[in-house]
Design an enzyme around this catalytic site. Structure first.
Site, PDB file in Angstrom:
ATOM      1  N   SER A  21       0.846  -1.186   0.000  1.00  0.00           N
ATOM      2  CA  SER A  21       0.000   0.000   0.000  1.00  0.00           C
ATOM      3  C   SER A  21       0.886   1.242   0.000  1.00  0.00           C
ATOM      4  O   SER A  21       2.113   1.146  -0.049  1.00  0.00           O
ATOM      5  CB  SER A  21      -0.906   0.012   1.236  1.00  0.00           C
ATOM      6  OG  SER A  21      -0.131   0.126   2.422  1.00  0.00           O
ATOM      7  N   LYS A  22       0.268   2.403   0.067  1.00  0.00           N
ATOM      8  CA  LYS A  22       1.026   3.658   0.039  1.00  0.00           C
ATOM      9  C   LYS A  22       1.978   3.763   1.216  1.00  0.00           C
ATOM     10  O   LYS A  22       3.000   4.445   1.128  1.00  0.00           O
ATOM     11  CB  LYS A  22       0.056   4.840   0.032  1.00  0.00           C
ATOM     12  CG  LYS A  22      -0.702   4.984  -1.273  1.00  0.00           C
ATOM     13  CD  LYS A  22      -1.606   6.206  -1.242  1.00  0.00           C
ATOM     14  CE  LYS A  22      -2.363   6.347  -2.560  1.00  0.00           C
ATOM     15  NZ  LYS A  22      -3.278   7.514  -2.537  1.00  0.00           N
ATOM     16  N   ARG A  23       1.643   3.088   2.315  1.00  0.00           N
ATOM     17  CA  ARG A  23       2.549   3.159   3.468  1.00  0.00           C
ATOM     18  C   ARG A  23       3.850   2.404   3.218  1.00  0.00           C
ATOM     19  O   ARG A  23       4.832   2.589   3.921  1.00  0.00           O
ATOM     20  CB  ARG A  23       1.862   2.627   4.724  1.00  0.00           C
ATOM     21  CG  ARG A  23       1.467   1.156   4.645  1.00  0.00           C
ATOM     22  CD  ARG A  23       0.697   0.758   5.881  1.00  0.00           C
ATOM     23  NE  ARG A  23       0.145  -0.580   5.762  1.00  0.00           N
ATOM     24  CZ  ARG A  23      -0.660  -1.141   6.667  1.00  0.00           C
ATOM     25  NH1 ARG A  23      -0.980  -0.458   7.749  1.00  0.00           N
ATOM     26  NH2 ARG A  23      -1.135  -2.349   6.493  1.00  0.00           N
ATOM     27  N   ASP A  24       3.841   1.520   2.206  1.00  0.00           N
ATOM     28  CA  ASP A  24       5.072   0.822   1.821  1.00  0.00           C
ATOM     29  C   ASP A  24       5.782   1.658   0.761  1.00  0.00           C
ATOM     30  O   ASP A  24       6.019   1.203  -0.363  1.00  0.00           O
ATOM     31  CB  ASP A  24       4.751  -0.576   1.279  1.00  0.00           C
ATOM     32  CG  ASP A  24       4.037  -1.434   2.301  1.00  0.00           C
ATOM     33  OD1 ASP A  24       4.655  -1.745   3.336  1.00  0.00           O
ATOM     34  OD2 ASP A  24       2.865  -1.786   2.082  1.00  0.00           O
ATOM     35  N   ALA A  25       6.130   2.875   1.112  1.00  0.00           N
ATOM     36  CA  ALA A  25       6.654   3.830   0.130  1.00  0.00           C
ATOM     37  C   ALA A  25       7.923   3.337  -0.538  1.00  0.00           C
ATOM     38  O   ALA A  25       8.193   3.659  -1.696  1.00  0.00           O
ATOM     39  CB  ALA A  25       6.897   5.172   0.810  1.00  0.00           C
TER      40      ALA A  25
END
Length: 258
Positions: free
Chosen positions: A194-198
């Protein structure tokens, strides 16, 4: 997204920027086609307005599938015309398609046999959202049929969407394509990316690796490029085989591109 694909060395014969006989390629410019399909379904009495909020749809009391998706309970299916008019004064409705107590099955060209009973495993599903945007299920069926698509290759997160799309193909009198679903990439702990896994996003990776390094390592994880050495997309075509691609989702190793 288009620029990321270009950076990876992936291109297309027809589509955005390249043009082609099936223009326009942006869904925002194809709403007339979706509206025509919706009207076909409405004429058969298969569409009804739904006033459920997102919170109501995800309420703890609602039935859920093993994968966490909510099975629509048919809350608005039996509303009277008067009830619909009253609720429409408070919020614009979404539009749902009535499903039947029938199993839809197919042979996925990678994952094998898959089947769902739409009434039990899905429930009446969205055709148009309350904001007026057409839902994915309808848009993708209309687009693929109009463009003559004969084979769809996509992520396994959409495997469960296929029976709904087969139902739409049947109702609209269209010929469905063959489907082939591939495993997803997961975070090292098994979570969906997800976006938190940048650090797994291309906007971050492009500063640290070349496209060839990225493709070579991903192809190794997918089972058909044992060395993991840098390679272009065109070079990897010669090695690719569905027989070596796993059916289970793939966890990205820690510090894959450190």
């Amino acid at each position: 997204m288009i620029e990321d694909l270009r950076w990876l060395g992936l291109d297309w014969d027809g589509g955005p920027e390249a043009g082609g006989p099936d223009e326009p390629y942006f869904q925002s410019q194809r709403t007339a086609l979706y509206q025509a399909a919706l009207e076909q379904l409405e004429a058969r009495g298969l569409v009804y307005p739904c006033f459920c909020t997102r919170a109501e749809l995800h309420a703890a009391s609602a039935p859920h599938r093993e994968d966490g998706q909510t099975v629509y309970a048919g809350t608005c299916r039996g509303l009277t015309p008067a009830q619909r008019a009253e609720r429409a004064r408070l919020r614009p409705p979404a539009l749902r398609l009535r499903v039947s107590d029938k199993e839809f099955s197919f042979i996925d060209e990678h994952m094998g046999f898959y089947a769902e009973n739409l009434e039990r495993d899905c429930g009446d599903f969205l055709l148009r959202r309350s904001d007026g945007m057409f839902a994915y299920q309808l848009a993708v069926v209309v687009d693929d049929a109009a463009m003559g698509v004969t084979e769809v290759v996509r992520g396994a997160d959409l495997l469960a969407s296929t029976p709904r799309q087969l139902y739409l193909y049947q109702l609209l009198g269209l010929t469905p394509p063959a489907f082939c679903h591939f495993p997803l990439l997961l975070a090292p702990d098994g979570r969906r990316l997800s976006k938190r896994d940048a650090d797994a996003g291309l906007d971050s990776l492009r500063d640290r690796v070349t496209a060839e390094e990225l493709l070579g390592r991903l192809a190794q994880l997918a089972g058909f490029h044992p060395s993991g050495e840098p390679a272009t997309a065109e070079e990897l075509l010669a090695e690719f085989s569905w027989e070596t691609v796993p059916r289970e989702d793939i966890r990205l190793p820690e510090n894959l591109f450190a």
